[in-house]
Design a protein around this motif. Structure first.
Motif, PDB file in Angstrom:
ATOM      1  N   ARG A   1       0.836  -1.206   0.000  1.00  0.00           N
ATOM      2  CA  ARG A   1       0.000   0.000   0.000  1.00  0.00           C
ATOM      3  C   ARG A   1       0.870   1.256   0.000  1.00  0.00           C
ATOM      4  NH1 ARG A   1      -4.827  -1.422   4.406  1.00  0.00           N
ATOM      5  NH2 ARG A   1      -5.460  -3.411   3.457  1.00  0.00           N
ATOM      6  N   LEU A   2       1.932   1.224   0.796  1.00  0.00           N
ATOM      7  CA  LEU A   2       2.831   2.368   0.872  1.00  0.00           C
ATOM      8  C   LEU A   2       3.452   2.655  -0.495  1.00  0.00           C
ATOM      9  CD1 LEU A   2       4.316   4.458   2.703  1.00  0.00           C
ATOM     10  CD2 LEU A   2       6.124   2.731   2.970  1.00  0.00           C
ATOM     11  N   LEU A   3       3.935   1.615  -1.173  1.00  0.00           N
ATOM     12  CA  LEU A   3       4.539   1.794  -2.496  1.00  0.00           C
ATOM     13  C   LEU A   3       3.545   2.415  -3.475  1.00  0.00           C
ATOM     14  CD1 LEU A   3       6.528  -1.553  -2.957  1.00  0.00           C
ATOM     15  CD2 LEU A   3       7.441   0.676  -2.329  1.00  0.00           C
TER      16      LEU A   3
ATOM     17  N   VAL B   1      -5.934  -6.719  -4.318  1.00  0.00           N
ATOM     18  CA  VAL B   1      -6.375  -6.340  -2.973  1.00  0.00           C
ATOM     19  C   VAL B   1      -5.679  -5.054  -2.533  1.00  0.00           C
ATOM     20  CG1 VAL B   1      -6.441  -7.049  -0.548  1.00  0.00           C
ATOM     21  CG2 VAL B   1      -6.891  -8.732  -2.353  1.00  0.00           C
ATOM     22  N   ALA B   2      -4.382  -4.970  -2.781  1.00  0.00           N
ATOM     23  CA  ALA B   2      -3.635  -3.767  -2.423  1.00  0.00           C
ATOM     24  C   ALA B   2      -4.131  -2.562  -3.210  1.00  0.00           C
ATOM     25  CB  ALA B   2      -2.138  -3.983  -2.668  1.00  0.00           C
ATOM     26  N   GLN B   3      -4.377  -2.746  -4.494  1.00  0.00           N
ATOM     27  CA  GLN B   3      -4.858  -1.643  -5.322  1.00  0.00           C
ATOM     28  C   GLN B   3      -6.223  -1.144  -4.849  1.00  0.00           C
ATOM     29  OE1 GLN B   3      -4.797  -2.577  -9.507  1.00  0.00           O
ATOM     30  NE2 GLN B   3      -2.627  -3.124  -9.509  1.00  0.00           N
TER      31      GLN B   3
ATOM     32  N   HIS C   1      -9.588   3.023  -2.035  1.00  0.00           N
ATOM     33  CA  HIS C   1     -10.444   3.465  -0.927  1.00  0.00           C
ATOM     34  C   HIS C   1      -9.740   4.545  -0.109  1.00  0.00           C
ATOM     35  CE1 HIS C   1     -13.603   0.687  -1.757  1.00  0.00           C
ATOM     36  NE2 HIS C   1     -12.959  -0.405  -1.372  1.00  0.00           N
ATOM     37  N   TRP C   2      -8.447   4.360   0.118  1.00  0.00           N
ATOM     38  CA  TRP C   2      -7.677   5.340   0.890  1.00  0.00           C
ATOM     39  C   TRP C   2      -7.665   6.687   0.187  1.00  0.00           C
ATOM     40  CZ3 TRP C   2      -3.443   8.529   0.495  1.00  0.00           C
ATOM     41  CH2 TRP C   2      -2.861   8.981   1.682  1.00  0.00           C
TER      42      TRP C   2
END
Length: 336
Positions: A112-114, A138-140, A145-146
């Motif tokens: 997520r950070l990347l 899932v990360a994307q 959402h963030w």
């Protein structure tokens, strides 16, 4: 020897007496079996728990055999045992690693950070069309959402500024060279872990544990010092096994052990294993309906070599209550 060998030796040294290789493999890869969870708490091995979830059984066995041929340990049917007490510096070198607390969330957070760094950097460089550096769906989705939650046209610059201030503070406190080359943005594509390790002149395992140590340092200080980065952290429930997650949902609904076991076609002892795992993973989970504070405090005041020793000292407790008391003790759930 490399840092993986040092890590394995540190795990073996943490547990008294011989341990079966299957148990040790469960600990190092983070398989949350009942015994692995309870013994890791009993013997203060939780920081070492699950630090190498990617390690394959064949590689683990080969590592143990190599350490055996070097005269550092014995491997018999009874288990694995260190031949002599050597000074094992793993915990001293990597003091912030806390495997049990962050095992199933570290990689997810970093992905997520990347992605967020790539998005915010491309905002700045006005790059609108690019491939995400992390392909995991899932990360994307989590980052989408963030972004919706935190970025609007009016807040974009302010949020980006706050994000980079927190990121810069963390990278100043730890070794930024471990992480910055991994970041992408504009025309720059981040390097892989192996590429960064080679650039830094360290082995892949040395780089990996340094990387892990720095991230766990960040996680431990997030709530107070890095509130925006904290919003990228996966929910603590992600630390549970999928089966324990289902038990957690039923527990929140007030379903009894008997009904849970019948509903899920499981033994009550399995449900108890799940409760122990939940108590060890979710800080706000209360164990006081099963074991009281006074008992937890009494158990925490002494060092123990086995559950049997505790049972002899507290004969009115069953083993489920003892395991919960150990979890409460190690998880700092005792209220002053």
């Amino acid at each position: 020897m490399d840092e993986l060998d040092n890590y394995l030796l540190a795990v073996i040294a943490t547990f008294p007496l011989k341990r079966k290789s299957a148990f040790l493999f469960a600990v190092v890869t983070g398989k949350r079996t009942g015994q692995a969870v309870q013994d890791s708490h009993l013997f203060d091995a939780t920081p070492l728990f699950g630090c190498v979830p990617m390690l394959k059984q064949t590689n683990f066995d080969a590592r143990l055999e190599r350490l055996r041929t070097k005269g550092l340990l014995t491997i018999t049917e009874d288990g694995v045992e260190l031949l002599e007490e050597a000074e094992i510096s793993f915990r001293t070198r990597f003091p912030y690693i806390d495997g049990f607390a962050y095992q199933n969330r570290t990689n997810a957070f970093f992905e997520r950070l990347l992605l967020v760094i790539q998005v915010l950097s491309n905002f700045k460089h006005d790059v609108k069309h690019y491939l995400p550096i992390v392909r995991d769906d899932v990360a994307q989705l989590a980052v989408k959402h963030w972004l919706v939650e935190h970025l609007t046209e009016s807040t974009k610059e302010a949020v980006r500024g706050r994000f980079y201030l927190e990121l810069e503070q963390w990278l100043r406190e730890m070794d930024g060279a471990l992480y910055v080359p991994r970041f992408s943005g504009g025309n720059y594509i981040g390097k892989t872990a192996l590429q960064v390790a080679e650039e830094l002149g360290c082995t892949p395992w040395e780089y990996y544990f340094e990387w892990l140590n720095g991230l766990h340092y960040l996680f431990a200080k997030m709530t107070q010092n890095f509130p925006l980065l904290d919003t990228l952290m996966p929910n603590v429930v992600q630390g549970l096994t999928s089966s324990a997650r289902k038990t957690w949902q039923l527990t929140k609904q007030g379903v009894s052990f008997e009904k849970m076991a019948a509903k899920r076609n499981l033994k009550e002892s399995t449900i108890q294993d799940h409760i122990v795992e939940i108590a060890a993973t979710i800080p706000e989970f209360s164990v006081y309906s099963w074991v009281d504070r006074a008992t937890i405090t009494a158990i925490s005041d002494r060092q123990w070599h086995s559950l049997k020793d505790i049972k002899q000292a507290f004969p009115t407790l069953d083993y489920f209550q003892i395991r919960l008391a150990l979890i409460a003790k190690r998880s700092d759930m005792i209220c002053s």
